[in-house]
Design a protein around this motif. Sequence first.
Motif, PDB file in Angstrom:
ATOM      1  N   ASP A 293       0.805  -1.215   0.000  1.00 35.03           N
ATOM      2  CA  ASP A 293       0.000   0.000   0.000  1.00 35.03           C
ATOM      3  C   ASP A 293       0.843   1.273   0.000  1.00 35.03           C
ATOM      4  O   ASP A 293       0.344   2.345  -0.350  1.00 35.03           O
ATOM      5  CB  ASP A 293      -0.933   0.022   1.221  1.00 35.03           C
ATOM      6  CG  ASP A 293      -2.109  -0.928   1.069  1.00 35.03           C
ATOM      7  OD1 ASP A 293      -2.241  -1.538  -0.015  1.00 35.03           O
ATOM      8  OD2 ASP A 293      -2.897  -1.073   2.023  1.00 35.03           O
ATOM      9  N   ALA A 294       2.104   1.188   0.389  1.00 33.97           N
ATOM     10  CA  ALA A 294       2.979   2.363   0.293  1.00 33.97           C
ATOM     11  C   ALA A 294       3.239   2.730  -1.156  1.00 33.97           C
ATOM     12  O   ALA A 294       3.517   3.887  -1.472  1.00 33.97           O
ATOM     13  CB  ALA A 294       4.307   2.091   1.004  1.00 33.97           C
ATOM     14  N   ALA A 295       3.115   1.744  -2.057  1.00 34.61           N
ATOM     15  CA  ALA A 295       3.362   1.961  -3.493  1.00 34.61           C
ATOM     16  C   ALA A 295       2.085   2.190  -4.268  1.00 34.61           C
ATOM     17  O   ALA A 295       2.066   2.954  -5.241  1.00 34.61           O
ATOM     18  CB  ALA A 295       4.106   0.763  -4.082  1.00 34.61           C
ATOM     19  N   HIS A 296       1.000   1.527  -3.847  1.00 35.68           N
ATOM     20  CA  HIS A 296      -0.241   1.595  -4.627  1.00 35.68           C
ATOM     21  C   HIS A 296      -1.438   1.279  -3.738  1.00 35.68           C
ATOM     22  O   HIS A 296      -1.332   0.505  -2.775  1.00 35.68           O
ATOM     23  CB  HIS A 296      -0.200   0.587  -5.791  1.00 35.68           C
ATOM     24  CG  HIS A 296       0.302  -0.776  -5.389  1.00 35.68           C
ATOM     25  ND1 HIS A 296      -0.453  -1.665  -4.644  1.00 35.68           N
ATOM     26  CD2 HIS A 296       1.490  -1.398  -5.608  1.00 35.68           C
ATOM     27  CE1 HIS A 296       0.241  -2.766  -4.440  1.00 35.68           C
ATOM     28  NE2 HIS A 296       1.436  -2.638  -5.005  1.00 35.68           N
ATOM     29  N   LEU A 297      -2.560   1.857  -4.052  1.00 32.77           N
ATOM     30  CA  LEU A 297      -3.816   1.580  -3.360  1.00 32.77           C
ATOM     31  C   LEU A 297      -4.857   1.210  -4.405  1.00 32.77           C
ATOM     32  O   LEU A 297      -5.086   1.963  -5.347  1.00 32.77           O
ATOM     33  CB  LEU A 297      -4.282   2.790  -2.554  1.00 32.77           C
ATOM     34  CG  LEU A 297      -3.424   3.158  -1.331  1.00 32.77           C
ATOM     35  CD1 LEU A 297      -3.863   4.503  -0.764  1.00 32.77           C
ATOM     36  CD2 LEU A 297      -3.510   2.079  -0.258  1.00 32.77           C
ATOM     37  N   VAL A 298      -5.464   0.042  -4.232  1.00 35.49           N
ATOM     38  CA  VAL A 298      -6.487  -0.416  -5.178  1.00 35.49           C
ATOM     39  C   VAL A 298      -7.757  -0.727  -4.395  1.00 35.49           C
ATOM     40  O   VAL A 298      -7.705  -1.028  -3.209  1.00 35.49           O
ATOM     41  CB  VAL A 298      -6.015  -1.651  -5.969  1.00 35.49           C
ATOM     42  CG1 VAL A 298      -4.823  -1.310  -6.835  1.00 35.49           C
ATOM     43  CG2 VAL A 298      -5.668  -2.806  -5.031  1.00 35.49           C
ATOM     44  N   PRO A 299      -8.928  -0.665  -5.041  1.00 35.06           N
ATOM     45  CA  PRO A 299     -10.182  -0.905  -4.336  1.00 35.06           C
ATOM     46  C   PRO A 299     -10.284  -2.323  -3.783  1.00 35.06           C
ATOM     47  O   PRO A 299      -9.657  -3.254  -4.287  1.00 35.06           O
ATOM     48  CB  PRO A 299     -11.244  -0.658  -5.414  1.00 35.06           C
ATOM     49  CG  PRO A 299     -10.570   0.203  -6.431  1.00 35.06           C
ATOM     50  CD  PRO A 299      -9.142  -0.236  -6.433  1.00 35.06           C
ATOM     51  N   ILE A 300     -11.094  -2.475  -2.730  1.00 35.59           N
ATOM     52  CA  ILE A 300     -11.295  -3.789  -2.133  1.00 35.59           C
ATOM     53  C   ILE A 300     -12.090  -4.714  -3.048  1.00 35.59           C
ATOM     54  O   ILE A 300     -12.010  -5.927  -2.915  1.00 35.59           O
ATOM     55  CB  ILE A 300     -12.012  -3.685  -0.766  1.00 35.59           C
ATOM     56  CG1 ILE A 300     -13.368  -2.999  -0.911  1.00 35.59           C
ATOM     57  CG2 ILE A 300     -11.142  -2.988   0.248  1.00 35.59           C
ATOM     58  CD1 ILE A 300     -14.193  -3.009   0.366  1.00 35.59           C
ATOM     59  N   PHE A 301     -12.841  -4.143  -3.986  1.00 34.69           N
ATOM     60  CA  PHE A 301     -13.677  -4.962  -4.856  1.00 34.69           C
ATOM     61  C   PHE A 301     -12.793  -5.721  -5.853  1.00 34.69           C
ATOM     62  O   PHE A 301     -12.162  -5.129  -6.717  1.00 34.69           O
ATOM     63  CB  PHE A 301     -14.683  -4.089  -5.602  1.00 34.69           C
ATOM     64  CG  PHE A 301     -15.381  -3.108  -4.699  1.00 34.69           C
ATOM     65  CD1 PHE A 301     -16.213  -3.546  -3.687  1.00 34.69           C
ATOM     66  CD2 PHE A 301     -15.184  -1.750  -4.852  1.00 34.69           C
ATOM     67  CE1 PHE A 301     -16.847  -2.647  -2.843  1.00 34.69           C
ATOM     68  CE2 PHE A 301     -15.808  -0.839  -4.025  1.00 34.69           C
ATOM     69  CZ  PHE A 301     -16.648  -1.290  -3.013  1.00 34.69           C
ATOM     70  N   GLY A 302     -12.742  -7.036  -5.713  1.00 35.81           N
ATOM     71  CA  GLY A 302     -11.871  -7.835  -6.566  1.00 35.81           C
ATOM     72  C   GLY A 302     -10.642  -8.338  -5.851  1.00 35.81           C
ATOM     73  O   GLY A 302      -9.788  -8.987  -6.456  1.00 35.81           O
ATOM     74  N   VAL A 303     -10.495  -8.026  -4.562  1.00 33.41           N
ATOM     75  CA  VAL A 303      -9.445  -8.526  -3.657  1.00 33.41           C
ATOM     76  C   VAL A 303      -8.042  -8.446  -4.267  1.00 33.41           C
ATOM     77  O   VAL A 303      -7.294  -9.407  -4.278  1.00 33.41           O
ATOM     78  CB  VAL A 303      -9.764  -9.973  -3.165  1.00 33.41           C
ATOM     79  CG1 VAL A 303     -11.041  -9.990  -2.375  1.00 33.41           C
ATOM     80  CG2 VAL A 303      -9.870 -10.976  -4.303  1.00 33.41           C
TER      81      VAL A 303
END
Length: 516
Positions: A293-303
Amino acid sequence: MSQGDRVPVLIAGGGPVGLMLALLLARQSIASVTVEADAGYCEGSRAICMSRRSLEILAWGGVDGPVLEKGLPWSGGRSYYGDREVLHFEMPHEPSQRFVPMVNIQQYYIEEYIDQALREHAGLAQVLWNSRVTGLRQDGEGATVTVQTPEGSRELRAGWVVACDGGRSTVRELLGLSLKGMQYEGRYVIVDIRQKSRRATERLAWFDPPSNPGSTLLMHRQPDDVWRIDYQIRDDEDPAEAVKPENVLPRVRSHLAMIGEDEPWEPLWISIYNAKCLTLDNYRHGRVLFAGDAAHLVPIFGVRGLNSGLDDAANLAWKLAAVLSNRAGEALLDSYSQERVAAARMNIAYGAKSTEFMAPPDYGFELLRQATLRLALREEGVRSLINPRQSEPVFYRDSALNLADGAPDAGAQAAPGMPAPECELSEGGRRRHLTEWFGKDFTVLAIGDEAPALASCQGAQLLHIGPGTAVSDSGQLRERYGQARLYLIRPDGYVLARWKEIDTQALRQALASFGI
């Protein structure tokens, strides 16, 4: 830690990504110190869905056993519009595969099991709990990191620093870097409750359920009789008010009653979340690298959150080990950034698509979703659009590491830059899987009568599968690897090169480029 306060790798952040990186480095005989601000493992379920690929990575560190023993396996799910089912999906799975598609398990168990495995490498891996990075300055030879510990401030000299310290990364802030992309306004309350249930383990989703009109609600079963419930709040609701128990519990109670879950229950944890599609443009900045998460944040939808972070660790560990062992130059770490930034953008694209359906950002998307859901009540052909897991395996087809394809007509499934397809094998009458050979060394896969004349060398292993060999094919290998006879597979399980025939000279040249 040897040589006073010097260490080859300092890892900022002792969540599952940082701990897994430390474990994979230890398996490569590379020492590290992990600095974690919390006094122990995380609270609340947080990330809960572990993918098949993540289970393979965990297995490299010997962590798959406890995860499979504790976790709840699943392979499909159901979605409802109102109280009517509009989707029942199953993820691709074969009984012969090593791992199931998904396992539900709370993040704190993942952290605990990795930490326990790390204790077997006490001389190579140290975790400083209740400590935080407060300063960092780097030069061409390494970085000096200031760490605040319970005993006071100290400075550590590291050859490399890896920031795994989450979405609010201190290291990222110290370097003056910021994530770029899009943040969605839609907010979800996340609730863990404990309640006994006989319901099957599968992903459950409700759109506009009678229990919570106008909302979207998700449910996942977890170990220890825990339900994870995520539900969307209205745009005009105050987030601070939305997480108060007096506002959360009636919504949960209403939904449990609607689906017939009538056992006594108790709340365990409440939080709030909104979807983010953000990444750094580069994961290497001098002697500092970024992961998770320090490099990228993606939505929880799709795990894709924690799972992509573990993939970061798998990609980076063998490359750092090669550089620190003087088998490869620092440029190898640039390939980590190139490959994993591209992977993050793939995940973000799929995550954005899922988010726009699960939490429509404007009236237009809401209108499209309502039309899809209404059609899905009677038209089977549109139901797949409701599934938030629309994705494909992450690939590195454009990686600078890939060698020219020596067998382009052998099919795309096992081409350079693609994850090496899993296959069931047999060794001495015992069932084995190809992925069991991955995780530490390069794998030279030779198929057929002939094998390359490859002398024993540190960093590469020969797996010869053919008539009379110790390991035999169950039939899947030829099907998935085509007519090529020779493959070179990276430690992280990606195909680096392939050849139609056994070409010992070309293979040796490829291995030599990695100091092998």
